[in-house]
Design a protein around this motif. Structure first.
Motif, PDB file in Angstrom:
ATOM      1  N   GLY A 238      -4.526   6.947   0.974  1.00 18.32           N
ATOM      2  CA  GLY A 238      -3.982   6.653   2.287  1.00 18.32           C
ATOM      3  C   GLY A 238      -2.642   5.958   2.187  1.00 18.32           C
ATOM      4  O   GLY A 238      -2.125   5.688   1.090  1.00 18.32           O
ATOM      5  N   ASN A 239      -2.091   5.660   3.327  1.00 22.28           N
ATOM      6  CA  ASN A 239      -0.800   4.986   3.402  1.00 22.28           C
ATOM      7  C   ASN A 239      -0.821   3.647   2.664  1.00 22.28           C
ATOM      8  O   ASN A 239       0.136   3.275   1.980  1.00 22.28           O
ATOM      9  CB  ASN A 239      -0.435   4.767   4.870  1.00 22.28           C
ATOM     10  CG  ASN A 239       0.971   4.245   5.067  1.00 22.28           C
ATOM     11  OD1 ASN A 239       1.930   4.946   4.849  1.00 22.28           O
ATOM     12  ND2 ASN A 239       1.075   2.993   5.488  1.00 22.28           N
ATOM     13  N   GLY A 240      -1.933   2.911   2.786  1.00 22.44           N
ATOM     14  CA  GLY A 240      -2.034   1.594   2.166  1.00 22.44           C
ATOM     15  C   GLY A 240      -1.958   1.635   0.659  1.00 22.44           C
ATOM     16  O   GLY A 240      -1.269   0.816   0.033  1.00 22.44           O
ATOM     17  N   THR A 243       1.635   2.412  -0.399  1.00 21.43           N
ATOM     18  CA  THR A 243       2.526   1.294  -0.053  1.00 21.43           C
ATOM     19  C   THR A 243       2.376   0.142  -1.031  1.00 21.43           C
ATOM     20  O   THR A 243       3.372  -0.406  -1.538  1.00 21.43           O
ATOM     21  CB  THR A 243       2.236   0.803   1.374  1.00 21.43           C
ATOM     22  OG1 THR A 243       2.502   1.871   2.297  1.00 21.43           O
ATOM     23  CG2 THR A 243       3.096  -0.395   1.723  1.00 21.43           C
ATOM     24  N   GLY A 313      -3.169   9.555   6.883  1.00 19.49           N
ATOM     25  CA  GLY A 313      -2.928   8.363   7.687  1.00 19.49           C
ATOM     26  C   GLY A 313      -4.114   7.960   8.539  1.00 19.49           C
ATOM     27  O   GLY A 313      -5.096   8.689   8.689  1.00 19.49           O
ATOM     28  N   SER A 314      -4.024   6.756   9.103  1.00 16.99           N
ATOM     29  CA  SER A 314      -5.043   6.258  10.028  1.00 16.99           C
ATOM     30  C   SER A 314      -4.349   5.508  11.151  1.00 16.99           C
ATOM     31  O   SER A 314      -3.141   5.241  11.105  1.00 16.99           O
ATOM     32  CB  SER A 314      -6.033   5.334   9.309  1.00 16.99           C
ATOM     33  OG  SER A 314      -5.448   4.067   9.085  1.00 16.99           O
ATOM     34  N   ASP A 317      -2.194   2.247  10.217  1.00 18.03           N
ATOM     35  CA  ASP A 317      -1.107   2.249   9.250  1.00 18.03           C
ATOM     36  C   ASP A 317       0.180   1.616   9.776  1.00 18.03           C
ATOM     37  O   ASP A 317       0.627   1.913  10.884  1.00 18.03           O
ATOM     38  CB  ASP A 317      -0.795   3.677   8.802  1.00 18.03           C
ATOM     39  CG  ASP A 317      -1.873   4.247   7.912  1.00 18.03           C
ATOM     40  OD1 ASP A 317      -2.612   3.454   7.309  1.00 18.03           O
ATOM     41  OD2 ASP A 317      -1.979   5.478   7.829  1.00 18.03           O
ATOM     42  N   ASP A 318       0.760   0.749   8.928  1.00 23.97           N
ATOM     43  CA  ASP A 318       2.116   0.259   9.188  1.00 23.97           C
ATOM     44  C   ASP A 318       3.102   1.329   8.748  1.00 23.97           C
ATOM     45  O   ASP A 318       2.898   2.032   7.773  1.00 23.97           O
ATOM     46  CB  ASP A 318       2.381  -1.028   8.394  1.00 23.97           C
ATOM     47  CG  ASP A 318       1.534  -2.184   8.880  1.00 23.97           C
ATOM     48  OD1 ASP A 318       1.409  -2.331  10.104  1.00 23.97           O
ATOM     49  OD2 ASP A 318       1.000  -2.929   8.043  1.00 23.97           O
ATOM     50  N   PRO A 320       4.340   4.675   9.265  1.00 20.23           N
ATOM     51  CA  PRO A 320       3.880   4.729   7.879  1.00 20.23           C
ATOM     52  C   PRO A 320       4.964   5.280   6.962  1.00 20.23           C
ATOM     53  O   PRO A 320       6.080   5.540   7.405  1.00 20.23           O
ATOM     54  CB  PRO A 320       2.696   5.688   7.955  1.00 20.23           C
ATOM     55  CG  PRO A 320       3.100   6.642   9.038  1.00 20.23           C
ATOM     56  CD  PRO A 320       3.874   5.828  10.041  1.00 20.23           C
ATOM     57  N   THR A 324       3.141  10.197   4.462  1.00 18.05           N
ATOM     58  CA  THR A 324       1.806  10.075   5.035  1.00 18.05           C
ATOM     59  C   THR A 324       1.606  11.088   6.158  1.00 18.05           C
ATOM     60  O   THR A 324       2.431  11.212   7.055  1.00 18.05           O
ATOM     61  CB  THR A 324       1.580   8.654   5.578  1.00 18.05           C
ATOM     62  OG1 THR A 324       1.725   7.718   4.498  1.00 18.05           O
ATOM     63  CG2 THR A 324       0.200   8.507   6.183  1.00 18.05           C
ATOM     64  N   THR A 326       0.110  12.131   9.389  1.00 15.66           N
ATOM     65  CA  THR A 326      -0.447  11.411  10.534  1.00 15.66           C
ATOM     66  C   THR A 326      -1.260  12.306  11.467  1.00 15.66           C
ATOM     67  O   THR A 326      -1.997  11.813  12.314  1.00 15.66           O
ATOM     68  CB  THR A 326       0.673  10.739  11.351  1.00 15.66           C
ATOM     69  OG1 THR A 326       1.635  11.726  11.735  1.00 15.66           O
ATOM     70  CG2 THR A 326       1.372   9.681  10.504  1.00 15.66           C
TER      71      THR A 326
END
Length: 416
Positions: A238-240, A243, A313-314, A317-318, A320, A324, A326
């Protein structure tokens, strides 16, 4: 009036518990059974065979029993062609459509058994006429198009669950024990490492499903090394995850925590959003690697060694990151494409992504799920991923130990 059909089970039906399950299903649903033939395998690698007649007082009850038996691999002895019905509209399946398991499946059409391509659970089976003859494949409900020939009911369907022999032979070897936090993790990790090496030696594809905790716990370098040395063919995350992996290379932190001192530096909580901003400025992860912004980490090794990745993505997400995905359906399809090509999957400390990928995997894919939280592991197995083995342990210990054992074996082979 009594309604009766005959089913058969074959393979390692005693060791796997299939025989016990079948009898339990019939009794629990109010039916009756009569074992007409039972040949017991007398050697560890010898399969068993059972033919039993199943009866019930009404047709509906018998159909329910047959449906449940079918899910565990019991098949009718008198197969007929599968029933097919044209879809009335896009994304609309006929009433009573056959919903797939994740086991290898055949469908009987025009007197021939067709293997169902891209098998995964909770899909429809669609028959397509081609120049080379009919072919069968799965489609998610969202992918159904008006006019698709969709298989309905269980008639003409043959399901083949993975074999579970008594010993550690066969395609799953050590993968016999479900979830464990008590077995010696060192020896079990060594067996996972051996399975990983064998998969690659056989030309198979390894998919890693990774969560941000892998970076937080210090396992990022080890995973990056496995990517660099060619033991990872695809990454789903994921994005996290991406990142914090990149943040560590830029600032030495993960989610604002210094990975060396375990302290939170001033403004460290802003590092992840600074990271996203810089990657956006560069145009994406690959562009950031090319311009020298990203010089280490898992994502760096993926770009440098052409290892494809899917970042789904979720809503949380910051950013993103530009890479990512989306759009949920687009992300599902990207994950599905990876899952269908995977021969072995390592799910590393991520509940949502593990379940998402697990839903797309065939039961023939070797799957190892590792998390410090037992709920993550058990939820994956409860969802239907019967081929998975679960380890409840610290991901920051597991990944470095796995990399060490995989690469140690390479060094030993080079010495010899």
């Amino acid at each position: 009036m009594t309604f009766t059909r005959t089913v058969e089970l074959d393979g390692h039906i005693i060791d796997s518990g299939m025989m016990q399950q079948a009898m339990g299903i019939v009794m629990d649903l109010g039916g009756d059974f009569d074992v007409e033939q039972f040949d017991v395998g007398r050697q560890k690698d010898e399969p068993s065979y059972c033919r039993m007649s199943v009866s019930a007082d009404d047709r509906e009850t018998l159909q329910e029993i047959l449906h449940e038996l079918h899910q565990i691999g019991a098949n009718l002895t008198d197969p007929v062609d599968a029933r097919v019905e044209a879809s009335p509209a896009d994304r609309v399946v006929p009433v009573g459509f056959y919903s797939t398991t994740n086991h290898p499946t055949d469908v009987r059409y025009q007197g021939e058994w067709l293997p169902v391509e891209d098998i995964e659970m909770d899909c429809a089976i669609v028959i397509e006429e081609t120049d080379d003859g009919p072919r069968a494949s799965t489609k998610v409900l969202n992918g159904i198009e008006e006019g698709d020939l969709v298989v309905t009911d269980e008639a003409g369907i043959r399901v083949k669950p993975p074999e579970r022999p008594r010993d550690a032979s066969g395609p799953f070897g050590f993968m016999q024990g479900g979830v464990s936090s008590e077995r010696p993790s060192e020896s079990l990790i060594e067996e996972v490492a051996e399975a990983l090496r064998e998969t690659k030696a056989d030309g198979g594809n390894v998919l890693v499903v990774a969560g941000p905790a892998l970076i937080h716990s210090g396992g990022g370098d080890a995973l990056a090394e496995l990517v660099r040395e060619g033991y990872v063919d695809m990454i789903s995350a994921g994005n996290g995850f991406a990142t914090h992996d990149i943040e560590r290379g830029l600032y030495g932190t993960s989610l604002g925590m210094d990975m060396e001192t375990m302290e939170h530096p001033r403004k460290g909580h802003k590092h992840h959003i600074y990271t996203i901003s810089e990657v956006i400025r560069a145009g994406g992860i690959a562009e950031a690697v090319e311009e020298g912004l990203i010089e280490s980490g898992v994502m760096y090794e993926c770009v440098k060694h052409d290892v494809p990745y899917v970042l789904a993505g979720s809503i949380r997400d910051d950013g993103p990151l530009p890479d990512t995905i989306t759009d949920t359906i687009e992300a599902q399809n990207a994950i599905r494409e990876q899952a269908h090509r995977a021969d072995m999957v390592l799910m590393l400390s991520t509940l949502l992504h593990s379940v998402a990928v697990g839903n797309c995997l065939p039961s023939t894919a070797k799957t190892v799920c590792v998390d410090i939280n037992p709920a993550t592991v058990t939820q994956l197995l409860d969802r239907g991923s019967s081929q998975a083995i679960g380890m409840v342990t610290d991901i920051g210990t597991f990944v470095p130990t796995l990399a060490e054992k995989v690469l140690e074996a390479d060094d030993d082979n080079d010495d010899n």
